[in-house]
Design an enzyme around this catalytic site. Structure first.
Site, mmCIF file in Angstrom:
data_model
loop_
_atom_site.group_PDB
_atom_site.id
_atom_site.type_symbol
_atom_site.label_atom_id
_atom_site.label_comp_id
_atom_site.label_asym_id
_atom_site.label_seq_id
_atom_site.Cartn_x
_atom_site.Cartn_y
_atom_site.Cartn_z
ATOM 1 N N ASN A 1 -4.894 -2.056 -4.490
ATOM 2 C CA ASN A 1 -6.086 -2.166 -3.651
ATOM 3 C C ASN A 1 -5.903 -1.299 -2.410
ATOM 4 O OD1 ASN A 1 -8.600 -3.003 -2.912
ATOM 5 N ND2 ASN A 1 -8.020 -5.079 -2.308
ATOM 6 N N GLU B 1 -11.195 -4.865 1.670
ATOM 7 C CA GLU B 1 -10.459 -5.612 0.652
ATOM 8 C C GLU B 1 -11.311 -6.735 0.063
ATOM 9 O OE1 GLU B 1 -9.217 -4.138 3.148
ATOM 10 O OE2 GLU B 1 -7.117 -3.572 2.811
ATOM 11 N N LYS C 1 0.491 -6.526 1.814
ATOM 12 C CA LYS C 1 -0.230 -5.247 1.747
ATOM 13 C C LYS C 1 0.173 -4.332 2.912
ATOM 14 C CE LYS C 1 -4.810 -3.599 0.523
ATOM 15 N NZ LYS C 1 -5.035 -2.411 1.321
ATOM 16 N N HIS D 1 -5.033 -9.187 3.375
ATOM 17 C CA HIS D 1 -3.964 -9.386 4.364
ATOM 18 C C HIS D 1 -4.494 -9.713 5.754
ATOM 19 C CE1 HIS D 1 -4.305 -4.887 5.561
ATOM 20 N NE2 HIS D 1 -5.304 -5.180 4.759
ATOM 21 N N ARG D 2 -5.586 -9.066 6.135
ATOM 22 C CA ARG D 2 -6.073 -9.300 7.510
ATOM 23 C C ARG D 2 -6.680 -10.688 7.684
ATOM 24 N NH1 ARG D 2 -4.465 -5.074 9.741
ATOM 25 N NH2 ARG D 2 -4.687 -3.047 8.764
ATOM 26 N N ASP E 1 -10.771 -2.438 11.850
ATOM 27 C CA ASP E 1 -9.761 -3.367 11.339
ATOM 28 C C ASP E 1 -9.336 -4.371 12.402
ATOM 29 O OD1 ASP E 1 -9.887 -2.255 8.897
ATOM 30 O OD2 ASP E 1 -8.022 -1.118 9.033
ATOM 31 N N ASP F 1 0.819 -1.216 0.000
ATOM 32 C CA ASP F 1 0.000 0.000 0.000
ATOM 33 C C ASP F 1 0.856 1.272 0.000
ATOM 34 O OD1 ASP F 1 -2.156 -1.621 -0.043
ATOM 35 O OD2 ASP F 1 -3.185 -0.708 1.662
#
Ligand SMILES: Nc1ncnc2c1ncn2[C@@H]1O[C@H](COP(=O)(O)OP(=O)(O)OP(=O)(O)O)[C@@H](O)[C@H]1O
Ligand SMILES: Nc1ccn([C@@H]2O[C@H](COP(=O)(O)O)[C@@H](O)[C@H]2O)c(=O)n1
Length: 643
Positions: free
Chosen positions: A92, A343, A411, A386-387, A315, A49
């Site tokens: 993204n 995402e 990311k 990613h999360r 998040d 990012d």
């Protein structure tokens, strides 16, 4: 697809220095670019990012210099990007796309902003509506309300008040606020609807203030940027550690014993996600905080379920969803509608993957409820998010699992799994490899019994594959056919019993014919690949002893102890001969010796996972040893290796 297999975890403890915050990094980069003067940005997050933002700024003519490590120099343009026409690809990265849209819409150039397919599904209409109120010329190149966008020069006519919705993504307000100083006029922004993710607006306001622009505010309803506001470089800016990334390690400490300490973010942080620590404390975790560090330990009686409004930590709240697998009761995470436009649709993705490992999950438009149940191994899809990958690493405390496409963590946290490995301890494995009839199985089973560990006879899986292929009429050299059989093996191990499609096959897989077939199918790479995860799921608590040819080299390369157990071919043939005679089978010693030598040759000369003593394996030559002596030696080595 790439994957990462995680063994079941035993404990977590240690210290992690966090990478820079994504939210702060991309805000600082943009404001440094818009400011008068040069800014040295230290501890910037190195990730996809931030790379997208750095690339975009360079394409816009901003001076960007890598000073080494995580440090960068940005030469500000004083509000006027030197390049007036550009096409930017922003992947993204929402934290790059939204603020750049706002800044470039007011910058008087001709710009096209694009991203990956998912970025083109993430709404941006509310920000565009706000910008159009200022006179910006923004058009949609695809679907109305979504990227990609075309921004053209326009006469900006701030007329006092702009309205923007605050209930879909707080990044719209962030983008507008950061861009408003470019108008040179006094502009107020009215937030329509309940503003979500307020702490991210706090980060925006604090970062703008660091660059000299103080936003006047009336609660969460109205924000005003005064005429004449200009960004001025503060010289050097240090980026805090990422509070969302901290959540995974704090959760590891809360589940896996701890203490796990994160450094780079603490109670003085400007990031809202530090409040994750409070949520974890409500689940019972023992949390301590300092100005720029936090630690987490597991509570005595284990974690307890919570019912939480997570709007302030959208998040980090994802981490609570997998932590819920270890909490007594049903955890409910509410007010998380924004997950659906991230995402991926994170509510749907989280529900699907949690169910795969056995949790009972209920999802609604803006909530998720998770009730843990007996966990089972599964391959977790990560949806280029990613999360998802980082959250599900926690589930390895419940079961071994496979994380598909683990590199999506790039990311925000490219070396996440390396750091994860430094603070976690997996269920231990003793890997015993060696040639046929060397005594691996006898020794491995006894060592497992002595330690209370599980036992994996990996050779049995190749034997079962050969038998199942034979029964299905598939030739042993038909790689795709045999691999499909291996992938779908319907096998159940219960104590000494082995059932294939419900039928006992313990003796059927031990014939000399199937022994030869096993070593033939074992030479096929696709077959080995198909049996990989099936073997790794045996890596559970309290520990495992596995025997075969590639236990230490391929299947369990992190085994605590690796043993290469062997004996002369003559001794082995004799042992096999006695074994067959005792079972009432007829046998011929010279034939057995020849078969065994042929299998040894095939096993050690094949291209994949050949039989050999690895550099880190201890040699146990058993020609002159009894089984009991061999077992004792392995137990002694294990106690040495694990102390
Ligand atoms: N140290 C030893 N001394 C004498 N006999 C042994 C010794 N170790 C194993 N044996 C005997 O040798 C035979 C073969 O042993 P085992 O099946 O454990 O070997 P293995 O290496 O697992 O074979 P395979 O590769 O075919 O699975 C068994 O009958 C076992 O009792
Ligand atoms: N990890 C392993 C285990 C076995 N094989 C192959 O299977 C055959 C049968 O194994 P046994 O241990 O039961 O004798 C063996 O000859 C190997 O070819 C393997 O490749 N990898």
């Amino acid at each position: 697809m790439e994957f990462l297999d995680l063994p079941q975890l035993l404990s977590a403890a240690g210290t992690v220095r966090l990478p820079g915050s994504k939210s702060i990094s991309n805000r600082v980069l943009l404001l440094a670019a818009l400011a008068d003067g040069e800014t040295e940005v230290r501890d910037l997050l190195a990730s996809d990012d931030t790379e997208r933002m750095l690339d975009a700024l360079q394409a816009l003519g901003i001076g960007v210099t890598h000073l080494g490590g995580e440090n960068w120099k940005i030469v500000g343009c004083g509000g006027a990007f030197p390049v007036k026409q550009a096409e930017l690809f922003l992947g993204n990265a929402g934290t790059a796309f939204r603020p750049l849209t706002a800044a470039l819409a007011l910058a008087g150039g001709d710009y096209v902003l694009k991203g990956v397919a998912r970025m083109h599904e993430r709404p941006i209409g509310d920000l565009v509506d706000g910008l159009r109120q200022l006179g910006a010329d923004v058009s949609y190149l695809g679907n109305e309300g979504y990227p990609p966008l075309h921004l053209k020069p326009a006469t900006i006519r701030p007329d006092g008040v702009v309205s923007v919705r605050g209930d879909v993504s707080s990044q719209f307000l962030t983008g507008l606020l950061m861009a408003l100083p470019l108008t040179g006029q006094t502009v107020a922004v009215d937030v329509v609807g309940e503003l979500i993710s307020k702490p991210y607006i706090e980060i925006t306001l604090a970062t703008m203030a660091r660059f000299g622009v103080v936003v006047e505010r009336d609660g969460w309803q109205r924000f005003t940027v005064r005429a004449g506001s200009r960004y001025v470089s503060p010289g050097t800016v240090y980026v805090e550690g990422d509070a969302s990334s901290a959540s995974y390690f704090l959760a590891l400490g809360a589940i896996g014993g701890g203490p796990v300490r994160v450094e780079g973010v603490g109670r003085d942080s400007i990031q809202g996600d530090v409040k994750f620590a409070e949520a974890l404390a409500q689940m019972g975790a023992i949390i301590e905080t300092g100005p720029n560090w936090m630690t987490a330990c597991a509570p005595q009686g284990g974690l307890i379920a919570v019912d939480l409004d997570c709007n302030h930590i959208p998040d980090a709240a994802m981490t609570l969803a997998t932590a819920a697998l270890f909490a007594k009761g049903t955890t409910t995470l509410r007010n998380i509608a924004s997950w659906r436009v991230k995402e991926t649709d994170r509510i749907a993705a989280m529900a699907t993957e949690l169910r795969k490992i056995g949790a009972v999950v209920e999802e609604g438009a803006d909530f998720i409820k998770i009730t843990p149940s007996t966990a089972r191994p599964a391959a977790i899809d990560t949806y280029d998010d990613h999360r998802m990958a980082m959250c599900f690493s926690l589930a390895a405390f419940a079961t071994p699992l496979r994380i598909n496409d683990p590199k999506c963590v790039a990311k925000t946290f490219p070396d996440y799994f390396e750091r994860f490995a430094t603070v976690t301890r997996a269920a231990p494995v003793i890997a015993i490899d060696g040639p046929s009839a060397s005594g691996k199985g006898s020794v491995a089973a006894r060592v497992a019994a002595a330690l209370g560990f599980a036992y994996l006879d990996s050779g049995a899986l190749y034997r079962l594959t050969a038998l199942a292929a034979q029964r299905a009429g598939i030739a042993w050299d038909d790689e795709a056919g045999v691999a499909a059989i291996a992938a779908g093996l319907d096998v159940v191990f219960t104590g000494e019993d082995i059932r294939l499609a419900g039928v006992l096959v313990g003796d059927a897989i031990r014939t000399e014919d199937i022994s030869a077939g096993a070593s033939k199918v074992a030479a096929l790479p696709a077959v080995r690949e198909a049996l990989l995860f099936r073997q790794r799921v045996f890596n559970t608590l309290p520990g495992l002893v596995g025997d075969g040819r590639d236990m230490g080299s391929v299947i369990f390369p992190r085994a605590v102890l690796k043993v290469f157990l062997t004996a002369t071919a003559e001794a082995r043939a004799e042992r096999r001969y006695k074994q067959l005679i005792e079972k009432g089978f007829s046998a011929n010693l010279p034939d057995l010796l020849a078969d065994l030598q042929q299998r040894d040759a095939r096993d050690s000369q094949r291209s994949v996972a050949p039989l050999r003593q690895e550099a880190d394996a201890r040699l146990l030559e058993t020609t002159q040893l009894t089984i009991e002596q061999a077992v004792k030696q392995v137990l002694d080595w294990y106690s040495e290796a694990s102390s």
